[in-house]
Design a protein around this motif. Sequence first.
Motif, PDB file in Angstrom:
ATOM      1  N   ASN A 205       0.866  -1.180   0.000  1.00  0.00           N
ATOM      2  CA  ASN A 205       0.000   0.000   0.000  1.00  0.00           C
ATOM      3  C   ASN A 205       0.899   1.224   0.000  1.00  0.00           C
ATOM      4  N   ASP A 230      -3.494  -7.122  -4.340  1.00  0.00           N
ATOM      5  CA  ASP A 230      -3.773  -6.962  -2.913  1.00  0.00           C
ATOM      6  C   ASP A 230      -5.204  -7.396  -2.641  1.00  0.00           C
ATOM      7  N   ARG A 232      -7.120  -6.356  -0.428  1.00  0.00           N
ATOM      8  CA  ARG A 232      -7.866  -5.194   0.057  1.00  0.00           C
ATOM      9  C   ARG A 232      -7.816  -4.069  -0.968  1.00  0.00           C
ATOM     10  N   THR A 234      -7.049  -0.971  -1.201  1.00  0.00           N
ATOM     11  CA  THR A 234      -6.318   0.045  -0.459  1.00  0.00           C
ATOM     12  C   THR A 234      -6.365   1.391  -1.165  1.00  0.00           C
ATOM     13  N   GLU A 235      -5.790   2.396  -0.504  1.00  0.00           N
ATOM     14  CA  GLU A 235      -5.670   3.707  -1.135  1.00  0.00           C
ATOM     15  C   GLU A 235      -4.858   3.614  -2.422  1.00  0.00           C
ATOM     16  N   THR A 236      -3.837   2.774  -2.423  1.00  0.00           N
ATOM     17  CA  THR A 236      -3.027   2.585  -3.627  1.00  0.00           C
ATOM     18  C   THR A 236      -3.832   1.895  -4.719  1.00  0.00           C
ATOM     19  N   THR A 713     -13.903  -1.757   1.103  1.00  0.00           N
ATOM     20  CA  THR A 713     -12.458  -1.896   0.871  1.00  0.00           C
ATOM     21  C   THR A 713     -11.981  -3.308   1.172  1.00  0.00           C
TER      22      THR A 713
END
Length: 763
Positions: A205, A230, A232, A234-236, A713
Motif C-alpha cells: 500500500n 492486494d 484489500r 487500499t488507497e493505492t 475496501t
Amino acid sequence: MSLLRADDGPLTRELVRRPGRFGLGQVPARLAPDRTTRSVCGFCSTGCSLDVHLRNGEAVNVTPTVEYPVNLGMACPKGWEALTPMQAPDRLTAPLVRDQRGGPLRPVSWEVALQRFVTGMRRVQAAHGPAATAFLSTGQITTEEMGLLGALAKFGMGMLHGDGNTRQCMATAVVAYKQAFGFDAPPYTYADFEASDVIVLVGSNLAVAHPIMWERVTRNPHDPEIVVLDPRHTETAAAATQHYALAPKSDLTLLYGLARELIARGHVDERFVRDHTTGFDEFARFVRAFPIERVCAETGLGEDEVRRLAVTIGAGERVSFWWTMGVNQSHQGVRTAQAIIDLALMTGNIGRPGTGANSITGQCNAMGSRLFANTTSLLGGHEFGDPEHRAKVAAALGIDPGVIPTEPSLAYDQILEGIAAGTIRGLWIIATNTAHSWINQTDARELLDRLDFLVVQDLYPDTETGAHADLLLPAAGWGEKEGTFINSERRVGLVKQVKRPPGQALADFWIFKLIAEAWGCGEMFARWESPEAAFAVLRDLTAGRPCDITGIDGYGHLDRAGGIQWPYPRGGAGAGAAANGAGAAGASAGAGEPGGAGKPPAPDAAERRLFADGRFPTSDGRARFLFEDPRPVPEPTDAGYPLALLTGRGSTSQWHTETRTRRSPVLAALAPRRLHVEISPADAAAAGVATGDEVVVESRRGSIRAVAQVTSTVQPGHLFAPMHDPATNVLTFPRVDPYSRQPAYKHAAVRVRPLHPWERANG
C-alpha cells in the motif's frame, strides 16, 4: 537547576559537567547557532532529507530538502513532525532500575545502571553459559550504533545470539535476494518509479506506507499502467489502473500462473535468460502445473483478469515489480518474493531504467541493519561460516579471530522460544517494542516475564516492553545524535545532531561504549572513538564486497553528495552498479566477480542501479530461478472462525507501535482515536453490526475490542485491523516462513460479534 544528586558518582558528574565527551553538547561545533543544516529523516526507509532550522544552536523546525535526490522537496506528515516526539515531556532522562519483579522503577546514576547491567548479564552467563544471554535490536538506530552493538555483544561480551526487529519486516527479502542474486542487493533506484511503463505493486500500500515513493510514481511522465495485487482495496489500489483483489496468501499461485502465461505467449527474454541466469528450464517445467483454471480457483480471480495481467506485463518495455510487507510477512514469503524475481528475470526486466525486482524496506535503517548489525551476517555483509571472512573482520578490528562466532544467531522467534525453553535467561532490547509488535503478543509478554534479567534501552519509560524491564537505559533519538542511515535504494545518508538529548539520556553509541568499559572490553573498541571513526571502521570492512563503500571519504563527503548509493568503492562507483543520473554514463562493473571492480559508472551520478551488465554476485555470475509448491495457509478459516484477519499500515501519520507518533498532537489528530476494524457490508450484516458499533474480534489466542467500520475496501470473508494498536497482535497467528523466519502477520482466522452491553458496563 543541577541534574546532579548527592549520590551521583564521577561518571554521572562528568556527563553533566563535560557533556561534549558523550555527544551531549548543544550541537556539533561545525554548525553555526543560527542556520539551516540537513539530516536524513528517522522514520521510514524512504530516506528523505529534511532541512533543519536552528536558532541559538537548537533545532526549531524542519522543511523538506528541495534538491535531495530522494524526496525532491516533499515530506509526509511524519517528516514534517520529525522533531516533535523528541520534545515530549515524558522522555526517559535517567536510568531506572526495578529492585524486585513487579516493584516500582526508581532513578539511579549511570554508575549504578552500568553495574546492574554487568552484574545481571554476568550472573546469567555464569549460571547458564554465554549463550543464555541475547539481544534484540532494531532498524531505527544508526549504522555505527548497529555495528558497535553487534561487535560489543558478540566479540566483547560473548553473546552468541542477537537479532533485530528487521526480522519482522525485511528478512524475507534478504533471504530471497541472497539465494537468487548471491547477495542482499535491492537493485533499484527511486528514479525507476518515474521510468517504468508498467509498475506492479505486490502486497504494497505504497500511498500510505511510503507516500514519498508514491509521489515519485505520480511524477512518471509515461502514463504507466499501475498494477496492484492486494486482497484489500487500499488507497493505492483505488488510484491504480488495475487492481487484482486476489484471495489472501494466494499470490504465489498467481505469480506462477503468470509465468506460465508469459511463456505460452512468447514473452521471455531468451537471450537474457540464456546468458545471465540458471534454472529457467526447470522453472518452465514447474509452472506447467499452474494452468489458468487452477490459478483462478485458488486466487478467486477471473480468467480474463489473469490474461489481462499477463498481457500487461508481457507488453511492457520497462516493467518494475515492487513488494513490501504483504509479501514479506507470510508463511511462504521467500518463495513468493523469488517468484517476483523470477518474473523480472525471465522477461529481462532487471538492470535497466524502469525495471527490477524491487523490495521496499520498512524502517529508516533496515538496510544498515541487514549489512552491519552482526546478526544474520557478519559485519559488512560477510559470512560467519567463512574462515576467510572471519579472519578479515578480525584483522580489520584488531581482535582475535577466536572471539568471532562461526555461526549466525538464532532468529528472533527462536530467541523467544529459547526463553520458553529456559535456554535464554538474559535479554537486552534496544529501540524496539517486542511486547507490542511481536506476533501472538500475549505469549510474548508472558515470556518476557520469565527472564532472569531484562534490559530495555529506549526513549520513553512507558512502552509496553519497558513495563517488563528490570533496567531501563535512557537513549537519545533522531536529531540528538549523528551517524548514517541506509535507505531502500541503498543510499547512505547522513544524520546530524541538531539538539541535545534531555537529562542524562545518551546516544546508543555512547551507551554501548560505556557498557564496553564497564564489561572490561573497552580496549577492543578504542578505534571506535566517535560515530565518524566507527563509520570509517565499518566502511573499510566492506572492501571487495558487493556493498563496497570504501570510496566514501567521510561524513563531509556524504553531506556534500546528497547521500551515496552503494556500491561506491575507491575510485568511484562500480561493482555492478549502473549510473543513470542526469548526463551520467550507463556503464557497469562485474558484480558477479567477488571483489571485482569492473568498469565504474560516473561516480557523481545521483541515481545508480545494479546488474546493468547482467552479472550477479554468485559463484558463476548468474541469477538463480527458485521455486517451490505453494503451501496452504497455516490457520484456515472455518465455521467457528470464518473471517481472515488482514493487518497493515493504518495511516500516513502512524508509525509502528506509535511510541513516537502518538506524542505529536498533529500526527495523533490525523490518526483514528480508537482501534477500528474494516468489515465488508455482507459480513457486517451477518454479524449484526453497523459502522461505529463496538465489536469484539476473537481468534484462538484471545480477543480484542474495536469499532466497526463497514466498507467495501475489504472483501466478504476478510477483516482488516491496523498494526499500530497494541491489541492487534493479540490475534495474530504465530507462524514464520521456514527460510527467513519472518512472522506471518497477514493471515489469521477470526470471528466478530457485537460488544454486549454488560461487557461495556464492566469495562
